[in-house]
Design a protein around this motif. Structure first.
Motif, short mmCIF file in Angstrom:
data_model
loop_
_atom_site.label_atom_id
_atom_site.label_comp_id
_atom_site.label_asym_id
_atom_site.label_seq_id
_atom_site.Cartn_x
_atom_site.Cartn_y
_atom_site.Cartn_z
N MET A 299 0.81 -1.21 0.00
CA MET A 299 0.00 0.00 0.00
C MET A 299 0.85 1.26 0.00
O MET A 299 0.36 2.34 -0.35
CB MET A 299 -0.94 0.00 1.21
CG MET A 299 -2.02 -1.06 1.14
SD MET A 299 -3.03 -0.92 -0.37
CE MET A 299 -4.14 -2.33 -0.14
N SER A 300 2.11 1.15 0.38
CA SER A 300 2.99 2.33 0.37
C SER A 300 3.50 2.65 -1.04
O SER A 300 4.07 3.72 -1.26
CB SER A 300 4.18 2.10 1.31
OG SER A 300 5.06 1.10 0.80
N LEU A 301 3.29 1.73 -1.97
CA LEU A 301 3.72 1.96 -3.36
C LEU A 301 2.69 2.84 -4.07
O LEU A 301 1.52 2.88 -3.67
CB LEU A 301 3.88 0.63 -4.09
CG LEU A 301 4.87 -0.37 -3.49
CD1 LEU A 301 4.89 -1.65 -4.31
CD2 LEU A 301 6.26 0.22 -3.39
N PRO A 302 3.09 3.53 -5.14
CA PRO A 302 2.16 4.41 -5.86
C PRO A 302 0.93 3.66 -6.36
O PRO A 302 1.04 2.63 -7.01
CB PRO A 302 3.00 4.94 -7.02
CG PRO A 302 4.41 4.84 -6.54
CD PRO A 302 4.45 3.61 -5.68
N GLN A 303 -0.25 4.17 -6.08
CA GLN A 303 -1.50 3.51 -6.45
C GLN A 303 -1.66 3.47 -7.96
O GLN A 303 -1.38 4.43 -8.66
CB GLN A 303 -2.68 4.25 -5.82
CG GLN A 303 -4.00 3.51 -5.95
CD GLN A 303 -5.09 4.16 -5.13
OE1 GLN A 303 -4.83 5.12 -4.41
NE2 GLN A 303 -6.31 3.65 -5.24
N GLY A 304 -2.08 2.30 -8.46
CA GLY A 304 -2.31 2.13 -9.89
C GLY A 304 -1.09 1.69 -10.67
O GLY A 304 -1.21 1.23 -11.79
N GLU A 305 0.09 1.83 -10.09
CA GLU A 305 1.32 1.45 -10.77
C GLU A 305 2.10 0.45 -9.92
O GLU A 305 3.31 0.58 -9.73
CB GLU A 305 2.19 2.69 -11.05
CG GLU A 305 1.59 3.67 -12.03
CD GLU A 305 1.44 3.07 -13.42
OE1 GLU A 305 2.26 2.19 -13.78
OE2 GLU A 305 0.50 3.47 -14.14
N ARG A 306 1.40 -0.57 -9.43
CA ARG A 306 2.06 -1.48 -8.50
C ARG A 306 1.52 -2.90 -8.68
O ARG A 306 0.38 -3.11 -9.09
CB ARG A 306 1.83 -1.01 -7.07
CG ARG A 306 0.36 -0.93 -6.69
CD ARG A 306 0.15 -0.18 -5.39
NE ARG A 306 -1.26 -0.14 -5.01
CZ ARG A 306 -1.76 0.54 -3.99
NH1 ARG A 306 -0.93 1.25 -3.22
NH2 ARG A 306 -3.04 0.53 -3.71
N MET A 307 2.36 -3.87 -8.36
CA MET A 307 1.96 -5.27 -8.38
C MET A 307 2.88 -6.06 -7.45
O MET A 307 4.00 -5.63 -7.15
CB MET A 307 2.02 -5.85 -9.80
CG MET A 307 3.41 -5.89 -10.41
SD MET A 307 3.40 -6.32 -12.19
CE MET A 307 2.64 -7.94 -12.15
N ILE A 308 2.38 -7.20 -6.98
CA ILE A 308 3.17 -8.10 -6.15
C ILE A 308 3.60 -9.28 -7.01
O ILE A 308 2.77 -9.88 -7.70
CB ILE A 308 2.35 -8.61 -4.94
CG1 ILE A 308 1.95 -7.45 -4.04
CG2 ILE A 308 3.16 -9.65 -4.14
CD1 ILE A 308 0.99 -7.84 -2.93
N VAL A 309 4.89 -9.60 -6.99
CA VAL A 309 5.43 -10.74 -7.73
C VAL A 309 6.01 -11.72 -6.73
O VAL A 309 6.75 -11.32 -5.82
CB VAL A 309 6.50 -10.30 -8.74
CG1 VAL A 309 7.11 -11.52 -9.44
CG2 VAL A 309 5.91 -9.35 -9.78
N THR A 310 5.68 -12.99 -6.88
CA THR A 310 6.18 -14.01 -5.97
C THR A 310 6.55 -15.27 -6.74
O THR A 310 6.25 -15.39 -7.94
CB THR A 310 5.15 -14.32 -4.86
OG1 THR A 310 5.77 -15.10 -3.84
CG2 THR A 310 3.95 -15.06 -5.42
N THR A 311 7.20 -16.20 -6.08
CA THR A 311 7.62 -17.44 -6.73
C THR A 311 6.51 -18.47 -6.66
O THR A 311 5.54 -18.32 -5.91
CB THR A 311 8.87 -18.01 -6.04
OG1 THR A 311 8.51 -18.47 -4.73
CG2 THR A 311 9.98 -16.96 -5.93
N GLU A 312 6.66 -19.55 -7.41
CA GLU A 312 5.65 -20.60 -7.42
C GLU A 312 5.51 -21.26 -6.06
O GLU A 312 4.39 -21.54 -5.59
CB GLU A 312 5.98 -21.63 -8.49
CG GLU A 312 5.80 -21.14 -9.92
CD GLU A 312 6.13 -22.20 -10.93
OE1 GLU A 312 5.22 -22.64 -11.66
OE2 GLU A 312 7.31 -22.59 -11.00
N LYS A 313 6.62 -21.54 -5.39
CA LYS A 313 6.51 -22.23 -4.11
C LYS A 313 5.99 -21.31 -3.02
O LYS A 313 5.32 -21.76 -2.09
CB LYS A 313 7.85 -22.87 -3.72
CG LYS A 313 8.92 -21.96 -3.18
CD LYS A 313 10.09 -22.82 -2.69
CE LYS A 313 11.17 -21.97 -2.04
NZ LYS A 313 12.28 -22.80 -1.52
N ASP A 314 6.26 -19.99 -3.11
CA ASP A 314 5.66 -19.06 -2.16
C ASP A 314 4.17 -18.90 -2.43
O ASP A 314 3.37 -18.73 -1.50
CB ASP A 314 6.35 -17.70 -2.24
CG ASP A 314 7.78 -17.76 -1.74
OD1 ASP A 314 8.00 -18.27 -0.63
OD2 ASP A 314 8.68 -17.31 -2.46
#
Length: 367
Positions: A299-314
């Protein structure tokens, strides 16, 4: 260049020396036949390493499952690190990630036709997987992370060596990350240098081969990691994306519970100028507090220009977590990883594997 990330804690060398004595005695007991190695009449392929974490065991194991399941009835056996269950467990439709462990659960999701099981006692696990009552007509067993489990004598022993941490420059635990001396490579039937840069020069590869000093009967291969398309973890996501679709101005929150996220950060850097890494320990079991930390950081990242990337096992641990808020779900994307062979070695490797399984097919009884 290889070895750029190696750090040896020389002050711990005395402890490494003591550790090495213990490992040496154990290996001698197996080599002398005092401790018994069990052979099985089903083809058994072991995938493992000499170091603690970070060699790419899971994507290489998945490569074998993808290759072998085209022709054979395949089972894969893991110890199920940090699972909540005990003893032998064969994955079924209702088996959840807590009972199986993250990596075996991931394999079952990706390869539903493969029998996936966990058992700390690999000998017992193999016998169960070859039982008609448990896993009918198994034709080949793949052991995940079993190089040091010497009670099983695999028919084909595959040793993985990280390009960035070559075993000839490493040290035994706890000063370095070796589980056993580099001389343990002699048990390998196949050696793969993993996580190589995609543009690895043939002259450098030849130099690495000289450093490994393998026996003539030990074929050496080189692989690199290849990232697939980002896919949304939940249906509320906006569909798959290629890495080039991210956009340089997109802010990425990289959530990882792996041995080292540095490689992923480096690999994603050409696609985004704004990467925030939120690392957790390898095989980390996320808590409610962890999920709140992820949410606040996102939520601290700029709104509208953000995404979460994670690994398959996570992702398999996050997907079923009761504390994962609905507000985060549309923004979580999974980055799949596969291996690719360099120097046109793929066909040679595939033939080596399938020839071993074909030539060592068995009847249904143990000797």
């Amino acid at each position: 260049m290889a070895d750029e990330r190696i750090h040896i804690m020389r002050v711990l060398y005395p402890l490494s020396w003591l550790y090495g004595i213990g490992v040496g005695v154990r290996n001698w007991l197996f080599d002398a036949g005092v401790l018994r190695e069990h052979r099985f009449d089903v083809p058994v392929i072991s995938v493992g390493n000499l170091t603690v974490g970070g060699t790419g065991k899971t994507p290489h194991t998945e490569y074998l499952l993808r290759l072998l399941s085209r022709q054979f009835r395949v089972a894969v056996l893991s110890r199920g690190y940090k699972r909540a269950s005990k003893g032998f467990l064969l994955a079924g439709p209702e088996t959840d990630v807590r009972m199986l462990g993250d990596e075996p659960f991931q394999m079952k999701q990706k390869f539903p036709q493969v029998h996936v099981a966990v058992d700390a006692d690999r000998c017992h696990g193999i016998r169960q997987l070859c039982s008609d009552a448990v896993s009918p007509a198994t034709e080949v067993v793949v052991l995940d992370d079993a190089y040091q489990h010497r009670y099983v004598k695999p028919g084909l022993n595959i040793l993985l060596v990280n390009y960035h941490r070559m075993i000839d420059r490493d040290a035994l635990l706890p000063a370095g990350r070796l589980r056993e001396p580099a001389s343990g490579k002699r048990r390998a039937d196949v050696v793969i240098v993993t996580k190589c840069p995609s543009g690895l020069d043939k002259n450098e590869a030849d130099g690495l081969a000289c450093r490994l000093a393998l026996s003539p009967h030990q074929p050496l291969y080189f692989t690199t990691l290849v990232y697939g398309r980002l896919r949304p973890l939940f249906a509320s996501g906006q569909g798959e994306l290629s890495l080039t679709d991210i956009g340089a101005d997109k802010h990425l929150l990289l959530v990882t519970g792996i041995a080292s996220p540095a490689g992923m950060i480096k690999d994603l850097s050409p696609y985004s100028k704004h990467i925030v890494s939120l690392p957790f320990a390898d095989h980390h079991s996320f808590t409610s507090a962890d999920l709140e930390r992820i949410r606040q950081r996102f939520m601290s990242l700029p709104q509208g220009e953000r995404m979460i990337v994670t690994t398959e096992k996570d992702a398999v641990r996050l997907a079923s977590h009761p504390s994962l808020g609905e507000d985060l779900k549309p923004h979580i994307y999974v980055l799949p990883i596969e291996v690719s062979f360099l120097f046109d070695q793929q066909e040679s490797f595939n033939l080596n594997i399938t020839h071993y399984v074909t030539e060592n097919s068995r009847n249904r009884s143990f000797s």
